[in-house]
Design a protein around this motif. Structure first.
Motif, PDB file in Angstrom:
ATOM      1  N   SER A 186       1.055  -1.247  -0.814  1.00 26.07           N
ATOM      2  CA  SER A 186       0.194   0.386   0.182  1.00 26.07           C
ATOM      3  C   SER A 186       0.746   1.550  -0.374  1.00 26.07           C
ATOM      4  O   SER A 186       2.032   1.314   0.127  1.00 26.07           O
ATOM      5  N   ARG A 187       0.323   2.147  -0.433  1.00 24.93           N
ATOM      6  CA  ARG A 187       1.099   3.699  -0.425  1.00 24.93           C
ATOM      7  C   ARG A 187      -0.039   4.665   0.075  1.00 24.93           C
ATOM      8  O   ARG A 187      -1.314   4.433  -0.081  1.00 24.93           O
ATOM      9  N   GLU A 188       0.215   6.172   0.671  1.00 26.90           N
ATOM     10  CA  GLU A 188      -0.416   7.358   0.005  1.00 26.90           C
ATOM     11  C   GLU A 188      -1.101   7.514  -0.688  1.00 26.90           C
ATOM     12  O   GLU A 188       0.650   8.327  -1.558  1.00 26.90           O
ATOM     13  N   LEU A 189      -1.973   7.769  -1.320  1.00 27.87           N
ATOM     14  CA  LEU A 189      -2.058   8.316  -1.908  1.00 27.87           C
ATOM     15  C   LEU A 189      -2.192  10.625  -1.968  1.00 27.87           C
ATOM     16  O   LEU A 189      -2.569  10.219  -0.852  1.00 27.87           O
ATOM     17  N   ALA A 190      -1.556  10.763  -2.712  1.00 27.46           N
ATOM     18  CA  ALA A 190      -1.628  13.122  -2.419  1.00 27.46           C
ATOM     19  C   ALA A 190      -2.233  12.844  -3.896  1.00 27.46           C
ATOM     20  O   ALA A 190      -1.460  13.115  -4.225  1.00 27.46           O
ATOM     21  N   VAL A 191      -3.116  13.585  -3.632  1.00 31.03           N
ATOM     22  CA  VAL A 191      -4.427  13.829  -5.039  1.00 31.03           C
ATOM     23  C   VAL A 191      -4.284  15.877  -4.926  1.00 31.03           C
ATOM     24  O   VAL A 191      -5.158  15.629  -4.211  1.00 31.03           O
ATOM     25  N   ARG A 192      -4.337  16.639  -5.854  1.00 32.79           N
ATOM     26  CA  ARG A 192      -4.957  18.115  -5.507  1.00 32.79           C
ATOM     27  C   ARG A 192      -6.546  18.430  -5.441  1.00 32.79           C
ATOM     28  O   ARG A 192      -7.089  17.213  -6.398  1.00 32.79           O
ATOM     29  N   GLY A 193      -7.517  18.371  -4.666  1.00 37.54           N
ATOM     30  CA  GLY A 193      -8.275  18.604  -4.140  1.00 37.54           C
ATOM     31  C   GLY A 193      -8.921  19.308  -5.786  1.00 37.54           C
ATOM     32  O   GLY A 193      -8.734  20.829  -5.816  1.00 37.54           O
ATOM     33  N   ARG A 194      -9.948  19.144  -6.092  1.00 38.77           N
ATOM     34  CA  ARG A 194     -10.638  20.038  -7.504  1.00 38.77           C
ATOM     35  C   ARG A 194     -11.043  21.254  -7.402  1.00 38.77           C
ATOM     36  O   ARG A 194     -11.036  22.469  -7.970  1.00 38.77           O
ATOM     37  N   LYS A 195     -11.687  20.749  -6.262  1.00 37.37           N
ATOM     38  CA  LYS A 195     -12.004  22.942  -5.656  1.00 37.37           C
ATOM     39  C   LYS A 195     -11.658  23.544  -5.235  1.00 37.37           C
ATOM     40  O   LYS A 195     -10.718  24.319  -5.103  1.00 37.37           O
ATOM     41  N   SER A 196     -10.526  22.956  -3.803  1.00 38.97           N
ATOM     42  CA  SER A 196      -9.649  23.659  -2.841  1.00 38.97           C
ATOM     43  C   SER A 196      -8.132  23.470  -2.916  1.00 38.97           C
ATOM     44  O   SER A 196      -8.155  24.543  -2.659  1.00 38.97           O
ATOM     45  N   VAL A 205      -7.136   1.810  -9.347  1.00 34.40           N
ATOM     46  CA  VAL A 205      -8.098   1.310  -9.058  1.00 34.40           C
ATOM     47  C   VAL A 205      -8.501   1.771  -8.007  1.00 34.40           C
ATOM     48  O   VAL A 205      -8.561   1.851  -6.306  1.00 34.40           O
ATOM     49  N   ALA A 206     -10.164   2.103  -7.962  1.00 34.88           N
ATOM     50  CA  ALA A 206     -10.665   2.821  -6.625  1.00 34.88           C
ATOM     51  C   ALA A 206     -11.993   1.078  -6.624  1.00 34.88           C
ATOM     52  O   ALA A 206     -13.670   1.206  -6.761  1.00 34.88           O
ATOM     53  N   PRO A 207     -11.670   0.886  -5.433  1.00 32.05           N
ATOM     54  CA  PRO A 207     -12.817  -0.340  -5.483  1.00 32.05           C
ATOM     55  C   PRO A 207     -13.994   0.155  -4.430  1.00 32.05           C
ATOM     56  O   PRO A 207     -15.107  -0.426  -4.395  1.00 32.05           O
ATOM     57  N   ARG A 208     -13.969   1.483  -4.021  1.00 28.74           N
ATOM     58  CA  ARG A 208     -15.187   2.162  -3.439  1.00 28.74           C
ATOM     59  C   ARG A 208     -15.666   2.867  -4.268  1.00 28.74           C
ATOM     60  O   ARG A 208     -17.113   3.391  -4.500  1.00 28.74           O
ATOM     61  N   GLN A 214     -14.066  10.291  -3.781  1.00 25.09           N
ATOM     62  CA  GLN A 214     -13.208  12.264  -4.000  1.00 25.09           C
ATOM     63  C   GLN A 214     -12.239  11.950  -4.591  1.00 25.09           C
ATOM     64  O   GLN A 214     -12.092  12.863  -5.349  1.00 25.09           O
ATOM     65  N   TRP A 215     -11.239  11.051  -3.827  1.00 24.03           N
ATOM     66  CA  TRP A 215     -10.139  10.658  -5.439  1.00 24.03           C
ATOM     67  C   TRP A 215      -9.929  10.869  -6.102  1.00 24.03           C
ATOM     68  O   TRP A 215      -8.530  11.213  -7.144  1.00 24.03           O
ATOM     69  N   THR A 216     -11.364   9.875  -6.483  1.00 19.93           N
ATOM     70  CA  THR A 216     -11.474   9.876  -7.991  1.00 19.93           C
ATOM     71  C   THR A 216     -11.467  10.986  -8.966  1.00 19.93           C
ATOM     72  O   THR A 216     -10.654  11.666  -9.997  1.00 19.93           O
ATOM     73  N   HIS A 217     -12.375  11.510  -8.228  1.00 15.80           N
ATOM     74  CA  HIS A 217     -12.536  13.259  -9.454  1.00 15.80           C
ATOM     75  C   HIS A 217     -11.698  13.991  -9.300  1.00 15.80           C
ATOM     76  O   HIS A 217     -11.443  14.314 -10.587  1.00 15.80           O
ATOM     77  N   ASN A 218     -10.777  14.323  -7.631  1.00 12.78           N
ATOM     78  CA  ASN A 218      -9.901  14.736  -8.197  1.00 12.78           C
ATOM     79  C   ASN A 218      -8.502  13.822  -8.801  1.00 12.78           C
ATOM     80  O   ASN A 218      -7.899  14.767  -9.627  1.00 12.78           O
TER      81      ASN A 218
END
Length: 164
Positions: free
Chosen positions: A34-44, A64-67, A71-75
């Motif tokens: 596992s890793r920690e994903l960091a991605v910029r918020g699309r609004k903030s 892959v987004a199992p859920r 939010q992270w997929t949109h971002n």
């Protein structure tokens, strides 16, 4: 139009499990890769972090987004990339989303590797599911091909995702 598929985490996952896995990743301990994903918020524009299970498959890497469409997929769609963290190592990458018809073999490989952790999110599916079964469910699970940025290109990614 139907609502996007989303499986929200329960209290234990949100308050205990995800923070624990993220803390371990930040301190250099990967739970089964596992890793920690960091991605910029699309609004903030602020960095948002969540634990993920990167999949290496046939010389490529995927998230892959199992859920589902969380939010992270949109971002990720908005940012076009992000960072994977493990300890002091930060890997910056670009991401491109796969079409549904490209997903079955990736979903199968993901389920083969991670079903012990994420199988409950793939109701009725497993690594033994047919291509047709996986394709029928593919719209529920975003999949991103990630490509590491060489150190020389990291500045280009940073400037394209920075606030301002």
């Amino acid at each position: 139009m139907t609502a996007a598929h989303v499986i929200r985490p329960d209290w234990l996952t949100r308050r205990v499990i995800n923070p624990a896995v993220a803390w371990l990743a930040r301190h250099g301990i990967a739970v089964a890769g596992s890793r920690e994903l960091a991605v910029r918020g699309r609004k903030s524009g602020e960095w948002r972090r969540t634990p993920v299970n990167p999949l290496a498959y046939r010389g490529e890497r995927y998230l892959v987004a199992p859920r589902g469409h969380v939010q992270w997929t949109h971002n990720m769609r908005a940012a076009g990339g992000g960072e994977l963290h493990k300890g002091g190592h930060v890997e910056r990458f670009t991401a491109s989303e796969l079409r549904d018809d490209e997903k079955p073999e990736i979903l199968r490989a993901y389920l083969k590797k991670w079903s012990w952790e994420v199988g409950a999110f793939f109701k009725g599916l497993s690594a033994k599911s047919t291509d047709a079964e996986l394709l029928a469910a593919a719209h529920k699970y975003p999949v991103f091909r990630i490509t590491a940025l060489p150190p020389a290109d990291e500045g280009a990614y940073r400037s394209s995702t920075s606030e301002g």
